[in-house]
Design a protein around this motif. Structure first.
Motif, PDB file in Angstrom:
ATOM      1  N   GLU A 399       0.439  -1.145   0.030  1.00 13.17           N
ATOM      2  CA  GLU A 399       0.040  -0.112   0.324  1.00 13.17           C
ATOM      3  C   GLU A 399       0.859   0.859  -0.137  1.00 13.17           C
ATOM      4  O   GLU A 399       0.797   2.213  -0.979  1.00 13.17           O
ATOM      5  N   ILE A 400       2.244   0.957   0.577  1.00 11.78           N
ATOM      6  CA  ILE A 400       2.647   2.402   1.076  1.00 11.78           C
ATOM      7  C   ILE A 400       3.278   2.974  -0.498  1.00 11.78           C
ATOM      8  O   ILE A 400       3.730   4.075  -0.557  1.00 11.78           O
ATOM      9  N   ARG A 401       3.494   1.473  -1.389  1.00 12.63           N
ATOM     10  CA  ARG A 401       4.726   2.376  -2.604  1.00 12.63           C
ATOM     11  C   ARG A 401       3.325   1.958  -3.810  1.00 12.63           C
ATOM     12  O   ARG A 401       3.918   2.876  -4.417  1.00 12.63           O
ATOM     13  N   ALA A 402       2.116   1.432  -3.355  1.00 13.63           N
ATOM     14  CA  ALA A 402       1.590   2.444  -4.607  1.00 13.63           C
ATOM     15  C   ALA A 402       1.147   3.416  -4.107  1.00 13.63           C
ATOM     16  O   ALA A 402       0.882   4.066  -5.754  1.00 13.63           O
ATOM     17  N   LEU A 403       0.646   4.246  -3.203  1.00 17.31           N
ATOM     18  CA  LEU A 403       0.953   5.812  -2.851  1.00 17.31           C
ATOM     19  C   LEU A 403       1.813   6.918  -3.162  1.00 17.31           C
ATOM     20  O   LEU A 403       1.885   7.317  -4.015  1.00 17.31           O
ATOM     21  N   ARG A 404       2.770   6.114  -3.233  1.00 14.97           N
ATOM     22  CA  ARG A 404       4.310   6.991  -3.612  1.00 14.97           C
ATOM     23  C   ARG A 404       3.977   7.246  -5.658  1.00 14.97           C
ATOM     24  O   ARG A 404       4.252   7.846  -5.709  1.00 14.97           O
ATOM     25  N   LYS A 405       3.717   5.234  -6.004  1.00  6.79           N
ATOM     26  CA  LYS A 405       3.782   5.676  -7.105  1.00  6.79           C
ATOM     27  C   LYS A 405       2.556   6.881  -7.887  1.00  6.79           C
ATOM     28  O   LYS A 405       2.277   7.182  -8.704  1.00  6.79           O
ATOM     29  N   ALA A 406       1.180   6.623  -6.907  1.00  2.00           N
ATOM     30  CA  ALA A 406       0.432   7.505  -7.888  1.00  2.00           C
ATOM     31  C   ALA A 406       0.583   9.220  -6.893  1.00  2.00           C
ATOM     32  O   ALA A 406       0.411   9.934  -7.972  1.00  2.00           O
ATOM     33  N   ARG A 407       1.730   9.185  -6.269  1.00  6.98           N
ATOM     34  CA  ARG A 407       1.497  10.477  -6.557  1.00  6.98           C
ATOM     35  C   ARG A 407       3.137  11.044  -7.538  1.00  6.98           C
ATOM     36  O   ARG A 407       2.817  12.579  -7.390  1.00  6.98           O
ATOM     37  N   ALA A 408       4.374  10.003  -7.825  1.00  5.16           N
ATOM     38  CA  ALA A 408       4.623  10.692  -8.978  1.00  5.16           C
ATOM     39  C   ALA A 408       3.783  10.311 -10.218  1.00  5.16           C
ATOM     40  O   ALA A 408       4.905  11.173 -10.581  1.00  5.16           O
ATOM     41  N   TRP A 409       3.036  10.323 -10.281  1.00  2.98           N
ATOM     42  CA  TRP A 409       1.991  10.652 -11.698  1.00  2.98           C
ATOM     43  C   TRP A 409       1.838  11.625 -11.635  1.00  2.98           C
ATOM     44  O   TRP A 409       1.436  12.292 -12.606  1.00  2.98           O
TER      45      TRP A 409
END
Length: 409
Positions: A399-409
């Motif tokens: 969940e933490i990695r998915a949140l980071r990817k969403a913020r990077a996009w």
């Protein structure tokens, strides 16, 4: 007039006795060297007996001291004489005063503070040598305010780096009772009111120790407590002719001031003594009042440890006893109070307070109730989550990695 001998400077034998301003001096006529000092009659101690003293011991030597220093030294010396202090106390206090005036912190202060500085030096000296002296006594002699005197005292202690031990309560009781006029026969004191000093001191100390054990001394000024304790001790030693004497008259006959809180301290002491008196078996059939308690103060003080344990409960013990009584309904009523008769209700029907400081039992400042706020809406689970709070709900690394990817996009 020629004199025999030689001058140590030039070796001349022409030595004369010259009367310089009515002072006999041995002078060399060749080089002017003064061989002997001569004697004077000054305003020093020996002047009272018309004796001659040397110039080094006369008041002429003190002219090199500043007027402020001379005035302060005389003030310290006079204060020591009034208090009848030993000579070594006076020397120490004068040395403290001389050291203090050399510091910048006291050189440019007001004249009032410089006059109080001498009293502070005497006060510090007495405390260091375990001589019982209170700040109120010094302030009354100097006609000074205690807050101003305390400020100068703290500055003196800080600047000189002095270690001043605190005055014990026993020393304070001894000092306070030494000023009582009820300990020696006078025209204003009736014979029935006179009391032996040792008996009054021992009984007062016992009452003050009782006050200390029952939280009546903590955070309080000691003089009202000592005054109230001395009054109860004085009444209990001969209760017959003294029970009708009020506290104000007692202080007036003793020649001491009546502190305003002394009436409150007397009321608190009597409340403690009434609770202890209820545990005496030979007093349970009587109606306990103030006069009855005063007559038996000697017995109460003799068994004070046992009586305090039985008469007063510690904080929280009553709740534990109540819970024990509710958990065992089969036990007979009052069975949990057999060990402590005053654990629940008193002899006269009042609830016994726990043995706590009076400031917790009767607080002066009560908290104001806050205004009732508007009732919040019941949560439904559909409320939006802010970005600052969303990280608190993430638990797994995915969940933490998915949140980071969403913020990077």
């Amino acid at each position: 007039m020629a004199a025999r001998g030689r001058c140590p400077e030039c070796g001349s034998e022409s030595l004369v006795e010259d009367a310089h301003y009515a002072q006999q001096q041995l002078v060399c006529a060749a080089c002017g060297c003064v061989l002997s000092e001569g004697l004077l009659t000054t305003t020093y101690t020996d002047e009272e007996h018309l004796r001659e003293v040397a110039y080094s011991q006369s008041t002429g030597q003190k002219e090199q001291l500043s007027r402020c220093l001379q005035r302060g030294i005389r003030r310290v010396q006079d204060l020591c004489k009034v208090l009848q202090l030993p000579a070594v106390f006076e020397e120490t206090a004068v040395s403290y005063f001389q050291r203090a005036l050399q510091l910048p912190a006291f050189r440019l202060v007001s004249l009032e503070k410089k006059e109080l500085l001498g009293g502070c030096c005497v006060f510090v000296t007495c405390r260091q040598r375990n001589w019982p002296l209170t700040m109120g006594t010094i302030c009354s002699l100097l006609y000074a305010k205690q807050d101003l005197f305390a400020g100068v005292y703290l500055s003196l202690q800080k600047e000189l780096g002095l270690s001043v031990p605190a005055l014990s309560l026993a020393d304070l009781v001894t000092t306070h009772l030494n000023s009582f006029q009820l300990l020696q026969p006078t025209a204003n004191v009736p014979a029935a009111f006179l009391e032996d000093k040792e008996k009054l001191l021992a009984r007062t100390m016992a009452i003050v120790e009782l006050a200390s054990e029952t939280w009546l001394v903590t955070g309080r000024h000691p003089v009202p407590i000592v005054t109230a304790a001395a009054f109860l001790a004085w009444q209990s030693l001969q209760p017959g002719p003294r029970l009708s004497c009020p506290l104000a008259r007692f202080c007036r006959l003793a020649g001491v001031d009546l502190p305003p809180p002394a009436h409150l301290r007397l009321k608190e002491l009597l409340e403690i003594l009434l609770g202890m008196a209820s545990q005496l078996s030979w007093l349970r059939g009587f109606n306990l009042d103030r006069k009855m308690v005063v007559k038996h103060i000697g017995d109460l003080l003799q068994h004070r440890v046992f009586l305090l344990k039985n008469a007063f409960s510690q904080h929280g013990e009553e709740q534990q006893d109540t819970a024990t009584g509710q958990g065992s309904p089969s036990s007979p009523p009052g069975a949990q109070q057999q060990g402590r008769p005053w654990a629940g209700k008193g002899q006269r029907g009042g609830t016994l307070r726990p043995l706590l400081p009076p400031c917790l039992i009767h607080p002066r400042k009560r908290l104001r109730p806050s205004a009732p706020s508007a009732p919040a809406a019941a949560p439904t689970g559909d409320e939006p989550i802010s970005d600052s709070e969303i990280e608190q709900y993430l638990r797994s690394p995915e969940e933490i990695r998915a949140l980071r990817k969403a913020r990077a996009w």
